[in-house]
Design a protein around this motif. Structure first.
Motif, PDB file in Angstrom:
ATOM      1  N   ALA A 165       0.831  -1.215   0.000  1.00 39.48           N
ATOM      2  CA  ALA A 165       0.000   0.000   0.000  1.00 39.48           C
ATOM      3  C   ALA A 165       0.861   1.258   0.000  1.00 39.48           C
ATOM      4  CB  ALA A 165      -0.923   0.011   1.212  1.00 39.48           C
ATOM      5  N   ASP A 166       0.442   2.250  -0.778  1.00 41.56           N
ATOM      6  CA  ASP A 166       1.071   3.564  -0.699  1.00 41.56           C
ATOM      7  C   ASP A 166       0.266   4.432   0.264  1.00 41.56           C
ATOM      8  OD1 ASP A 166      -1.233   4.227  -2.067  1.00 41.56           O
ATOM      9  OD2 ASP A 166      -0.235   4.765  -3.935  1.00 41.56           O
ATOM     10  N   GLU A 167       0.693   5.695   0.403  1.00 39.80           N
ATOM     11  CA  GLU A 167       0.048   6.579   1.380  1.00 39.80           C
ATOM     12  C   GLU A 167      -1.430   6.792   1.082  1.00 39.80           C
ATOM     13  OE1 GLU A 167       1.077  10.931  -0.506  1.00 39.80           O
ATOM     14  OE2 GLU A 167       2.529  10.066   0.872  1.00 39.80           O
ATOM     15  N   GLN A 168      -1.792   6.840  -0.214  1.00 42.61           N
ATOM     16  CA  GLN A 168      -3.192   7.072  -0.555  1.00 42.61           C
ATOM     17  C   GLN A 168      -4.057   5.864  -0.221  1.00 42.61           C
ATOM     18  OE1 GLN A 168      -4.579  10.158  -1.835  1.00 42.61           O
ATOM     19  NE2 GLN A 168      -6.239   8.981  -0.898  1.00 42.61           N
ATOM     20  N   ALA A 169      -3.537   4.669  -0.478  1.00 43.66           N
ATOM     21  CA  ALA A 169      -4.281   3.451  -0.132  1.00 43.66           C
ATOM     22  C   ALA A 169      -4.488   3.361   1.371  1.00 43.66           C
ATOM     23  CB  ALA A 169      -3.542   2.227  -0.650  1.00 43.66           C
ATOM     24  N   LEU A 170      -3.466   3.712   2.148  1.00 43.86           N
ATOM     25  CA  LEU A 170      -3.589   3.668   3.602  1.00 43.86           C
ATOM     26  C   LEU A 170      -4.556   4.749   4.088  1.00 43.86           C
ATOM     27  CD1 LEU A 170       0.174   3.080   4.413  1.00 43.86           C
ATOM     28  CD2 LEU A 170      -1.682   1.433   4.722  1.00 43.86           C
ATOM     29  N   SER A 171      -4.524   5.917   3.456  1.00 45.96           N
ATOM     30  CA  SER A 171      -5.476   6.978   3.808  1.00 45.96           C
ATOM     31  C   SER A 171      -6.906   6.528   3.536  1.00 45.96           C
ATOM     32  CB  SER A 171      -5.149   8.244   3.014  1.00 45.96           C
ATOM     33  OG  SER A 171      -6.106   9.255   3.255  1.00 45.96           O
ATOM     34  N   SER A 186      -1.396  -1.214   9.904  1.00 42.75           N
ATOM     35  CA  SER A 186      -1.407  -0.068   9.002  1.00 42.75           C
ATOM     36  C   SER A 186      -0.522   1.048   9.538  1.00 42.75           C
ATOM     37  CB  SER A 186      -2.840   0.433   8.822  1.00 42.75           C
ATOM     38  OG  SER A 186      -2.881   1.608   8.055  1.00 42.75           O
ATOM     39  N   ALA A 187      -0.564   1.288  10.846  1.00 39.41           N
ATOM     40  CA  ALA A 187       0.283   2.325  11.444  1.00 39.41           C
ATOM     41  C   ALA A 187       1.756   2.025  11.231  1.00 39.41           C
ATOM     42  CB  ALA A 187      -0.030   2.445  12.938  1.00 39.41           C
ATOM     43  N   LYS A 188       2.112   0.773  11.330  1.00 40.49           N
ATOM     44  CA  LYS A 188       3.510   0.377  11.099  1.00 40.49           C
ATOM     45  C   LYS A 188       3.948   0.733   9.678  1.00 40.49           C
ATOM     46  CE  LYS A 188       6.591  -3.637  11.481  1.00 40.49           C
ATOM     47  NZ  LYS A 188       6.673  -5.090  11.786  1.00 40.49           N
ATOM     48  N   CYS A 189       3.068   0.514   8.716  1.00 39.91           N
ATOM     49  CA  CYS A 189       3.379   0.872   7.326  1.00 39.91           C
ATOM     50  C   CYS A 189       3.529   2.381   7.176  1.00 39.91           C
ATOM     51  CB  CYS A 189       2.286   0.357   6.394  1.00 39.91           C
ATOM     52  SG  CYS A 189       2.148  -1.440   6.322  1.00 39.91           S
ATOM     53  N   LEU A 190       2.654   3.143   7.823  1.00 45.78           N
ATOM     54  CA  LEU A 190       2.720   4.600   7.722  1.00 45.78           C
ATOM     55  C   LEU A 190       3.993   5.148   8.356  1.00 45.78           C
ATOM     56  CD1 LEU A 190      -1.007   5.361   8.535  1.00 45.78           C
ATOM     57  CD2 LEU A 190       0.164   6.055   6.435  1.00 45.78           C
ATOM     58  N   LEU A 191       4.412   4.555   9.469  1.00 44.94           N
ATOM     59  CA  LEU A 191       5.624   5.022  10.137  1.00 44.94           C
ATOM     60  C   LEU A 191       6.863   4.766   9.290  1.00 44.94           C
ATOM     61  CD1 LEU A 191       4.800   3.874  13.777  1.00 44.94           C
ATOM     62  CD2 LEU A 191       5.072   6.238  13.005  1.00 44.94           C
ATOM     63  N   ALA A 192       6.764   3.794   8.390  1.00 46.18           N
ATOM     64  CA  ALA A 192       7.900   3.492   7.516  1.00 46.18           C
ATOM     65  C   ALA A 192       7.991   4.438   6.325  1.00 46.18           C
ATOM     66  CB  ALA A 192       7.797   2.051   7.023  1.00 46.18           C
ATOM     67  N   ILE A 193       6.934   5.235   6.091  1.00 50.25           N
ATOM     68  CA  ILE A 193       6.934   6.184   4.984  1.00 50.25           C
ATOM     69  C   ILE A 193       7.481   7.515   5.494  1.00 50.25           C
ATOM     70  CG2 ILE A 193       5.548   7.364   3.242  1.00 50.25           C
ATOM     71  CD1 ILE A 193       3.503   5.124   3.459  1.00 50.25           C
ATOM     72  N   THR A 194       8.635   7.919   5.002  1.00 49.47           N
ATOM     73  CA  THR A 194       9.294   9.123   5.505  1.00 49.47           C
ATOM     74  C   THR A 194       8.576  10.389   5.083  1.00 49.47           C
ATOM     75  OG1 THR A 194      11.406   7.953   5.363  1.00 49.47           O
ATOM     76  CG2 THR A 194      11.498  10.338   5.650  1.00 49.47           C
ATOM     77  N   HIS A 195       8.209  10.458   3.831  1.00 48.31           N
ATOM     78  CA  HIS A 195       7.580  11.670   3.301  1.00 48.31           C
ATOM     79  C   HIS A 195       6.131  11.362   2.900  1.00 48.31           C
ATOM     80  CE1 HIS A 195      11.449  13.659   3.340  1.00 48.31           C
ATOM     81  NE2 HIS A 195      11.971  12.639   2.679  1.00 48.31           N
ATOM     82  N   ILE A 196       5.189  11.790   3.748  1.00 47.49           N
ATOM     83  CA  ILE A 196       3.774  11.591   3.474  1.00 47.49           C
ATOM     84  C   ILE A 196       3.175  12.936   3.072  1.00 47.49           C
ATOM     85  CG2 ILE A 196       1.579  10.743   4.363  1.00 47.49           C
ATOM     86  CD1 ILE A 196       3.042   9.207   6.471  1.00 47.49           C
ATOM     87  N   SER A 197       2.376  12.941   2.032  1.00 48.67           N
ATOM     88  CA  SER A 197       1.739  14.181   1.579  1.00 48.67           C
ATOM     89  C   SER A 197       0.781  14.704   2.652  1.00 48.67           C
ATOM     90  CB  SER A 197       0.984  13.935   0.269  1.00 48.67           C
ATOM     91  OG  SER A 197       1.850  13.425  -0.723  1.00 48.67           O
TER      92      SER A 197
END
Length: 520
Positions: A159-165, A196-207
Motif C-alpha cells: 500500500a502507498d500513502e493514498q491506499a492507507l489513507s 497499518s500504522a507500522k506501514c505509515l511510520l515506515a513512509i518518511t515523506h507523506i503528503s
C-alpha cells in the motif's frame, strides 16, 4: 474532507465516436454498452468504465460485463466500477436504486476474487467506494478488511500513502451506521490499525492530505497510537510541506479530539509549527479559510487548551469577520470554543459579541435543539460550556473586599454565639451552581432555609440618592433578580455600607445582622 481513491483522476467528458444507426455522436444512457471483450477496444475494460457518464450507463455496462470480469479475475475493473458508482450523484430515487443494483451486482461478482487480490490498493479503493456509498451489506467490505488484515497485514506492505489513507477514512466512516459497526466488529480492528500504522511510520515523506485525513480518522476511531500521531503531525508542521487550509484545519481539530478522547498530547514543537502555518495563511489578506475550518480550529485549540495569543488573536478575529457566512452549527461551536478558552468575552476582541449578535440577528432560526444544548446537563453543550466557564470565572474573581470580610466574620461569630439551632452555617464567596456568579455570603438558617447576604459598597447605589436602599444601580438590581430566582423571593439580603461603617463595636455589627436576618 474525504479521502479519494488512488485511481481518482478526472474522467473524460468528451463525446465518443458514433456507432451508426442514426444516433450521431455519443451514446444515450439507454443504449447497450460496447463490449469490453471485443470490438477492437482491447482487453482492458477500465477506460470503458471511466467513460460512463451516469449511473444508467454504468449499470448497463456492469450488467453486461461483471460476469466476464469475475471469470477473468479482474478485480481492478470491479474496483474501478465501484469507485465510479460511489462518485455519481444519486439525487433522485431511481438513481439511488440504480446505485444499489450496481453495488449488488459487483459485490456478487467480486466476492470470489477477494482472496486472490494481490494489491492493497484494489482492496482500499473498493472499500472506500463502499464507505462513500454507505454500502456495508453483501459481505464485500468485511471480506476486504479480512484480506487486508490477514497474515499479519502482509498485503498492506504493497500500500502507498493514498491506499492507507483510504483505509483509515473508510474505517472511520463505518462508525456512522449500525451495518458499518457490525462490519468492524467482525474483524480484529486494533490489529489492523496497528499493522497499518507500522506501514505509515515506515513512509518518511507523506503528503499533507493523507496526513490530515488519517489524523481525522484516528480521532474518530479514538485510536491512541502516539507514535503515529506524532509522525503525522510532524509532517504537517514541517515548514517545507506547505499544508493547505483544509489540511491545517483538519489537523488542529483532530488533535483537539484526540486530546479530549484519548489524552494525547502533541509535541510542543509540532503544535507550534502548525500554529505558525495557520498564522501564515491568516495573514494573506482576505482569509482563505472557510467558516467551518475556522470553527474547527477554534474547537481544536479549546480542547487542547492552546491559548497562545500569536495564533488565537488572528484566528478569533477571522472567525468574527466570518460570522455572517457561518451556519448555525458553526456559530454555536465558535461560541462554545470561546467559552472554553477563556471566560472573559472581552479578551477575545469582541468576537463573542459578534457571534452572539449574529445569533440574535437570525433570531436563532434553524438552530436545532442539540445545537443550543437542550438540557442544561448535556455534556458538551454550548449552554453547559458557557455556564462552566462563567462559574470558573466567578470562582477566580470572587475576591472579597475588606468590608465583605468583616461582614462575613461577624456572621461567623453570630453563628457561633446563636448555635446551630438558629444559624446552621456561613459560607463565604459561594459560587452559585447554574448561575455563573458568586454570592458574598450564603447563610443556612434552622429548618434548611438558605439566605444570601450581599455586602453593598457605594458603587452599588445611585450617587444622587445617598443612603437610599432602594436606589440601587442596574447591575445590582440584575444580581438581586438572578439570586432571587435561585434562592427564592425574600432570601436576598443587603448590608449597605452606611449601616456598617459607623458601627464600631463587634456587638453592634452582630446586632445589625441579627435584625436583618430576623426581618427577612
Amino acid at each position: 474532507m474525504r479521502a479519494t481513491g488512488s485511481d481518482d483522476r478526472r474522467r473524460g467528458v468528451g463525446e465518443r465516436a458514433g456507432t451508426g444507426g442514426g444516433r450521431g455522436t455519443g451514446r444515450s444512457s439507454s443504449a447497450p454498452p460496447p463490449s469490453s471483450r471485443g470490438g477492437g477496444r482491447g482487453p482492458n475494460p477500465i477506460p470503458l468504465i471511466k467513460a460512463c457518464r451516469d449511473l444508467g450507463e454504468l449499470e448497463a455496462l456492469v450488467e453486461a460485463e461483471a460476469g466476464a470480469w469475475s471469470r477473468k479475475g479482474d478485480s481492478a475493473a470491479m474496483a474501478t466500477a465501484l469507485n465510479l458508482a460511489a462518485k455519481f450523484d444519486q439525487r433522485r430515487e431511481d438513481e439511488a436504486a440504480a446505485r444499489g443494483r450496481i453495488f449488488s451486482t459487483l459485490v456478487a461478482a467480486y466476492l470470489p476474487l477477494v482472496e486472490g487480490v494481490s494489491k492493497a490498493a484494489d482492496c482500499t479503493i473498493s472499500l472506500h467506494a463502499c464507505a462513500k456509498a454507505g454500502y456495508w451489506g453483501g459481505g464485500l467490505a468485511a471480506a476486504l478488511l479480512q484480506r487486508l488484515s490477514g497474515h499479519g497485514g502482509l498485503l498492506l506492505g504493497t500500500a502507498d500513502e493514498q491506499a492507507l489513507s483510504n483505509l483509515w477514512w473508510s474505517l472511520s466512516e463505518a462508525l456512522k451506521s449500525a451495518e458499518g459497526r457490525h462490519v468492524l466488529s467482525s474483524i480484529d480492528l486494533p490489529r489492523l490499525l496497528e499493522a497499518s500504522a507500522k506501514c505509515l511510520l515506515a513512509i518518511t515523506h507523506i503528503s499533507t492530505r493523507p496526513c490530515s485525513n488519517i489524523l481525522l480518522a484516528t480521532a474518530r476511531l479514538q485510536h491512541p497510537n502516539a507514535a503515529l500521531t506524532h509522525h503525522l503531525t510532524a509532517r504537517l508542521a514541517s515548514p517545507g510541506n506547505q499544508a493547505n487550509c483544509q489540511d491545517l484545519a483538519n489537523a488542529l481539530y483532530a488533535l483537539g479530539e484526540l486530546a479530549e478522547d484519548v489524552g494525547h498530547t502533541p509535541r510542543p514543537g509540532d503544535l507550534q509549527g502548525l500554529a505558525r502555518a495557520v498564522v501564515h495563511q491568516l495573514s494573506q489578506g482576505v482569509t482563505p479559510f472557510k467558516p467551518q475550518e475556522l470553527t474547527n480550529m477554534l474547537l481544536g485549540c479549546a480542547r487542547l487548551g492552546y491559548t497562545d495569543a500569536r495564533l488565537l488573536s488572528p484566528l478569533v478575529a477571522a472567525a468574527a469577520r466570518a460570522t455572517p457566512r457561518m451556519e448555525p452549527q458553526h456559530l454555536a461551536n465558535s461560541l462554545y470554543s470561546l467559552a472554553l478558552l477563556q471566560p472573559s468575552a472581552s479578551a477575545h476582541g469582541g468576537a463573542a459579541e459578534a457571534l452572539a449578535g449574529e445569533c440574535k440577528r437570525r433570531r436563532f432560526k434553524d438552530f436545532a435543539p442539540h445545537i443550543l444544548g437542550a438540557g442544561e446537563g448535556r455534556q458538551g453543550s454550548l449552554l453547559g460550556a458557557a455556564k462552566a466557564a462563567a462559574e470558573k470565572g466567578a470562582t477566580e474573581e470572587a475576591k472579597a473586599s475588606g468590608l465583605e470580610r468583616r461582614v462575613a466574620s461577624a456572621l461567623q461569630r453570630l453563628a457561633e454565639r446563636l448555635g446551630p439551632g438558629t444559624l446552621v452555617s456561613v459560607q463565604r464567596g459561594c459560587v452559585v451552581p447554574g448561575l455563573g456568579r458568586a454570592a458574598d455570603v450564603v447563610v443556612e438558617l434552622a429548618g434548611g432555609r438558605r439566605v444570601v447576604v450581599e455586602v453593598d459598597g457605594p458603587w452599588h447605589f445611585l450617587a444622587n440618592r445617598p443612603r437610599n436602599p432602594d436606589a440601587i444601580v442596574g447591575r445590582t438590581e440584575l444580581r438581586n433578580r438572578q439570586l432571587g430566582r435561585v434562592f427564592g423571593a425574600g432570601n436576598v439580603l443587603s448590608v449597605p455600607f452606611w449601616e456598617w461603617d459607623f458601627k464600631g463595636a463587634s456587638e453592634q455589627h452582630e446586632a445589625v445582622l441579627s435584625r436583618l436576618l430576623a426581618t427577612s
